[in-house]
Motif scaffolding. Structure first.
Motif, short mmCIF file in Angstrom:
data_model
loop_
_atom_site.label_atom_id
_atom_site.label_comp_id
_atom_site.label_asym_id
_atom_site.label_seq_id
_atom_site.Cartn_x
_atom_site.Cartn_y
_atom_site.Cartn_z
N ILE A 267 0.84 -1.21 0.00
CA ILE A 267 0.00 0.00 0.00
C ILE A 267 0.86 1.25 0.00
O ILE A 267 0.59 2.22 -0.72
CB ILE A 267 -0.94 0.00 1.22
N ASP A 268 1.96 1.22 0.79
CA ASP A 268 2.86 2.36 0.85
C ASP A 268 3.49 2.65 -0.51
O ASP A 268 3.71 3.80 -0.89
CB ASP A 268 3.95 2.10 1.89
N SER A 269 3.79 1.58 -1.28
CA SER A 269 4.41 1.77 -2.59
C SER A 269 3.44 2.41 -3.58
O SER A 269 3.87 3.04 -4.56
CB SER A 269 4.90 0.42 -3.13
N TRP A 270 2.13 2.26 -3.35
CA TRP A 270 1.13 2.84 -4.24
C TRP A 270 0.74 4.27 -3.85
O TRP A 270 0.10 4.97 -4.63
CB TRP A 270 -0.12 1.97 -4.26
N LEU B 40 1.89 -9.41 -3.22
CA LEU B 40 3.10 -9.47 -4.03
C LEU B 40 2.79 -9.14 -5.48
O LEU B 40 3.56 -8.43 -6.15
CB LEU B 40 3.72 -10.86 -3.92
N LEU B 41 1.66 -9.64 -5.99
CA LEU B 41 1.25 -9.32 -7.36
C LEU B 41 1.02 -7.82 -7.53
O LEU B 41 1.43 -7.23 -8.54
CB LEU B 41 -0.02 -10.09 -7.70
N ALA B 42 0.41 -7.21 -6.53
CA ALA B 42 0.19 -5.76 -6.58
C ALA B 42 1.50 -5.00 -6.55
O ALA B 42 1.66 -3.97 -7.23
CB ALA B 42 -0.71 -5.33 -5.42
N LEU B 43 2.45 -5.46 -5.76
CA LEU B 43 3.76 -4.80 -5.69
C LEU B 43 4.49 -4.92 -7.02
O LEU B 43 5.07 -3.94 -7.51
CB LEU B 43 4.59 -5.44 -4.57
#
Length: 275
Positions: free
Chosen positions: A202-205, A258-261
């Motif tokens: 979430i932080d990466s997005w 992981l897929l979202a990252l």
């Protein structure tokens, strides 16, 4: 909960073989194998300990050698009221505990006509033969039966790999073995890690503080490390009898995160990644 494996035998008949069998099974089911010579301390009442352990037994393994019918050194034989093997067999039948005969040392399964009245119907199960020359290989069907009977998942290739590494790093200490308790710990850890991995994704997005800083190498390393740990603990934890659903849910969350990252990493222009 009935999760004990009770080994019934005659010391004068198959004592060394029963002890060897106990050691082999203990590798797969640590703390769940009962053998009187190993588990009854000095001063304890033999009959009471036998009854207590049979009450929590999931299966009775009957080790049968060439002298099994003839009796013990005390003069009793199969069918006598004071014969401990007879006591174990009848108690198991009364408690509806499955019996698994194991014939060893070239012995054969006794014919029902040679068994005392009341015991012929007890020993109806097909026997497993274990020979000294192929002991480990012959124990495999017994181990598979006990895994199914105890409701315990056998070690996966990943677990066997970790156990092999642990054996090399044990330095003479007790070897690390996976059991339901250890897998339960992994299941709980996988949930904690899954939450951390999700927060990292979430932080990466979230919008970056500046245009040139979208994702730092350290952030990526930490997030990926969390996901790897989550997948590892989840795959092991899912073999836990008590925590299987918890671990599988955590594993699904971790893989989705992981897929979202990875999606975020592929969508980020190379110039916005600072390494």
């Amino acid at each position: 909960m009935k999760d004990r494996v009770f080994i019934s035998y005659r010391r004068a008949d198959t004592g060394p073989t029963a002890a060897r069998l106990r050691d082999a099974l203990e590798e797969h089911f640590p703390g769940q194998i009962f053998l009187d010579i190993e588990n009854i301390a000095a001063g304890q009442d033999f009959v009471t300990v036998i009854e207590n352990n049979l009450s929590i037994a999931a299966v009775l393994v009957v080790v049968i050698g060439r002298q099994w019918l003839e009796g013990s050194t005390s003069g009793t034989k199969l069918g006598d009221a004071n014969d401990y093997v007879t006591l174990e067999l009848l108690s198991a039948a009364r408690l509806n505990i499955p019996l698994l005969p194991v014939v060893v040392d070239g012995a054969a399964m006794p014919h029902a006509s040679f068994l005392p009245s009341g015991l012929a119907s007890v020993l109806r199960s097909n026997a497993i033969e274990i020979r000294h020359s192929s002991f480990r290989r012959d124990c495999e069907p017994l181990t598979e039966y006990l895994y199914a009977r105890l409701g315990v998942a056998p070690p996966t290739p990943l677990e066997r790999f970790v156990e092999a590494i642990g054996a090399k790093l044990s330095f003479g200490m007790n070897r690390f073995k996976f059991d339901d308790r250890t897998r339960g710990f992994h299941a709980i850890i996988s949930v904690i890690v899954a939450l951390g991995a999700t927060l990292a994704t979430i932080d990466s997005w979230l919008p970056a503080a500046s245009a040139e800083r979208e994702l730092l190498l350290l952030d990526t390393y930490d997030a990926v490390s969390l996901h790897i740990l989550g997948v590892y603990t989840g795959f092991i934890g899912k073999n836990s009898r008590k925590h299987r659903k918890l671990a599988v849910t955590a594993l699904a969350v971790t893989l989705t995160s992981l897929l979202a990252l990875l999606t975020k990493l592929t969508m980020t222009p190379p110039g916005q990644l600072v390494f």
